[in-house]
Design a protein around this motif. Structure first.
Motif, mmCIF file in Angstrom:
data_model
loop_
_atom_site.group_PDB
_atom_site.id
_atom_site.type_symbol
_atom_site.label_atom_id
_atom_site.label_comp_id
_atom_site.label_asym_id
_atom_site.label_seq_id
_atom_site.Cartn_x
_atom_site.Cartn_y
_atom_site.Cartn_z
ATOM 1 N N SER A 1 0.681 -1.196 0.097
ATOM 2 C CA SER A 1 -0.127 0.028 0.276
ATOM 3 C C SER A 1 1.305 0.889 -0.274
ATOM 4 O O SER A 1 1.831 1.220 0.609
ATOM 5 C CB SER A 1 -1.349 0.139 1.470
ATOM 6 O OG SER A 1 -1.447 -1.309 1.065
ATOM 7 N N LEU A 2 1.188 2.209 -0.502
ATOM 8 C CA LEU A 2 1.457 3.387 -0.913
ATOM 9 C C LEU A 2 0.361 4.033 -0.380
ATOM 10 O O LEU A 2 -0.863 4.601 -1.312
ATOM 11 C CB LEU A 2 1.835 3.811 -2.139
ATOM 12 C CG LEU A 2 2.750 2.106 -2.844
ATOM 13 C CD1 LEU A 2 3.577 2.562 -4.068
ATOM 14 C CD2 LEU A 2 3.947 2.189 -2.083
ATOM 15 N N SER A 3 1.076 5.278 0.087
ATOM 16 C CA SER A 3 0.350 6.596 0.912
ATOM 17 C C SER A 3 0.834 8.116 -1.204
ATOM 18 O O SER A 3 1.016 7.225 -2.279
ATOM 19 C CB SER A 3 0.740 7.734 1.238
ATOM 20 O OG SER A 3 1.679 7.964 0.991
ATOM 21 N N ASP A 4 -0.633 7.891 -1.693
ATOM 22 C CA ASP A 4 -0.603 9.331 -2.531
ATOM 23 C C ASP A 4 1.286 9.848 -2.611
ATOM 24 O O ASP A 4 1.823 9.869 -3.784
ATOM 25 C CB ASP A 4 -1.442 10.431 -2.169
ATOM 26 C CG ASP A 4 -2.705 10.408 -2.685
ATOM 27 O OD1 ASP A 4 -2.325 8.956 -3.652
ATOM 28 O OD2 ASP A 4 -3.578 10.768 -2.429
ATOM 29 N N GLU A 5 1.758 10.807 -1.801
ATOM 30 C CA GLU A 5 3.380 10.904 -1.508
ATOM 31 C C GLU A 5 4.095 9.250 -2.272
ATOM 32 O O GLU A 5 4.524 9.958 -2.492
ATOM 33 C CB GLU A 5 3.145 11.239 -0.169
ATOM 34 C CG GLU A 5 4.915 12.188 -0.384
ATOM 35 C CD GLU A 5 4.744 12.487 1.178
ATOM 36 O OE1 GLU A 5 6.400 13.034 1.603
ATOM 37 O OE2 GLU A 5 4.067 12.831 2.128
ATOM 38 N N GLU A 6 3.776 9.035 -1.604
ATOM 39 C CA GLU A 6 4.795 7.821 -1.647
ATOM 40 C C GLU A 6 4.529 7.267 -3.351
ATOM 41 O O GLU A 6 5.653 6.819 -3.904
ATOM 42 C CB GLU A 6 4.321 6.632 -0.861
ATOM 43 C CG GLU A 6 4.646 6.740 0.451
ATOM 44 C CD GLU A 6 4.699 5.903 1.425
ATOM 45 O OE1 GLU A 6 4.853 5.347 2.890
ATOM 46 O OE2 GLU A 6 3.536 5.170 0.793
ATOM 47 N N CYS A 7 3.171 7.026 -3.812
ATOM 48 C CA CYS A 7 3.360 6.901 -5.189
ATOM 49 C C CYS A 7 3.965 7.613 -6.142
ATOM 50 O O CYS A 7 4.521 7.559 -6.844
ATOM 51 C CB CYS A 7 1.369 6.914 -5.219
ATOM 52 S SG CYS A 7 1.150 6.087 -6.530
ATOM 53 N N ASP A 8 3.406 9.425 -5.932
ATOM 54 C CA ASP A 8 4.800 10.624 -6.967
ATOM 55 C C ASP A 8 5.926 9.596 -6.882
ATOM 56 O O ASP A 8 6.582 9.872 -7.275
ATOM 57 C CB ASP A 8 3.607 11.092 -6.161
ATOM 58 C CG ASP A 8 2.486 11.900 -5.701
ATOM 59 O OD1 ASP A 8 1.678 10.934 -7.231
ATOM 60 O OD2 ASP A 8 1.781 12.850 -5.521
ATOM 61 N N LYS A 9 6.128 10.105 -5.212
ATOM 62 C CA LYS A 9 7.806 9.252 -5.394
ATOM 63 C C LYS A 9 8.702 8.355 -5.954
ATOM 64 O O LYS A 9 9.526 8.470 -7.007
ATOM 65 C CB LYS A 9 8.479 8.943 -3.830
ATOM 66 C CG LYS A 9 8.457 10.647 -2.551
ATOM 67 C CD LYS A 9 9.110 10.535 -1.762
ATOM 68 C CE LYS A 9 8.832 11.947 -0.564
ATOM 69 N NZ LYS A 9 9.430 11.290 0.328
ATOM 70 N N LEU A 10 7.884 7.344 -6.190
ATOM 71 C CA LEU A 10 7.419 6.200 -6.585
ATOM 72 C C LEU A 10 7.682 6.099 -8.291
ATOM 73 O O LEU A 10 8.714 5.518 -9.578
ATOM 74 C CB LEU A 10 6.799 4.823 -6.871
ATOM 75 C CG LEU A 10 6.719 3.747 -7.496
ATOM 76 C CD1 LEU A 10 8.713 2.888 -6.951
ATOM 77 C CD2 LEU A 10 5.691 2.957 -6.444
#
Length: 71
Positions: free
Chosen positions: A56-65
């Motif tokens: 599971s990724l937060s929106d911020e983690e998803c953007d960084k990925l």
């Protein structure tokens, strides 16, 4: 000991990455319990509503990925 039941809700199926033996690996926007919406990558079996282990990724983690993959 009784199995703890997790409340979850699929908000949006974003993409199917792979299909194998009745399962699909999907990118899904989900809500787990009373937590904010996350972007998940999980194995799913739609015939019995099974959602397996994944990430599971937060929106911020998803953007960084996404940024890291595009670099």
């Amino acid at each position: 000991m009784a199995k703890k039941e997790f409340k979850s809700e699929v908000i949006e199926r974003v993409a199917t990455l792979k299909e194998t033996n009745g399962y699909t690996k999907e990118v899904i926007r989900m809500i787990w319990g009373d937590n904010p919406v996350t972007m998940d990558i999980r194995m799913v079996n739609k015939t019995n509503d099974f959602i397996g282990k994944g990430i599971s990724l937060s929106d911020e983690e998803c953007d960084k990925l996404v940024d890291a993959l595009l670099d």
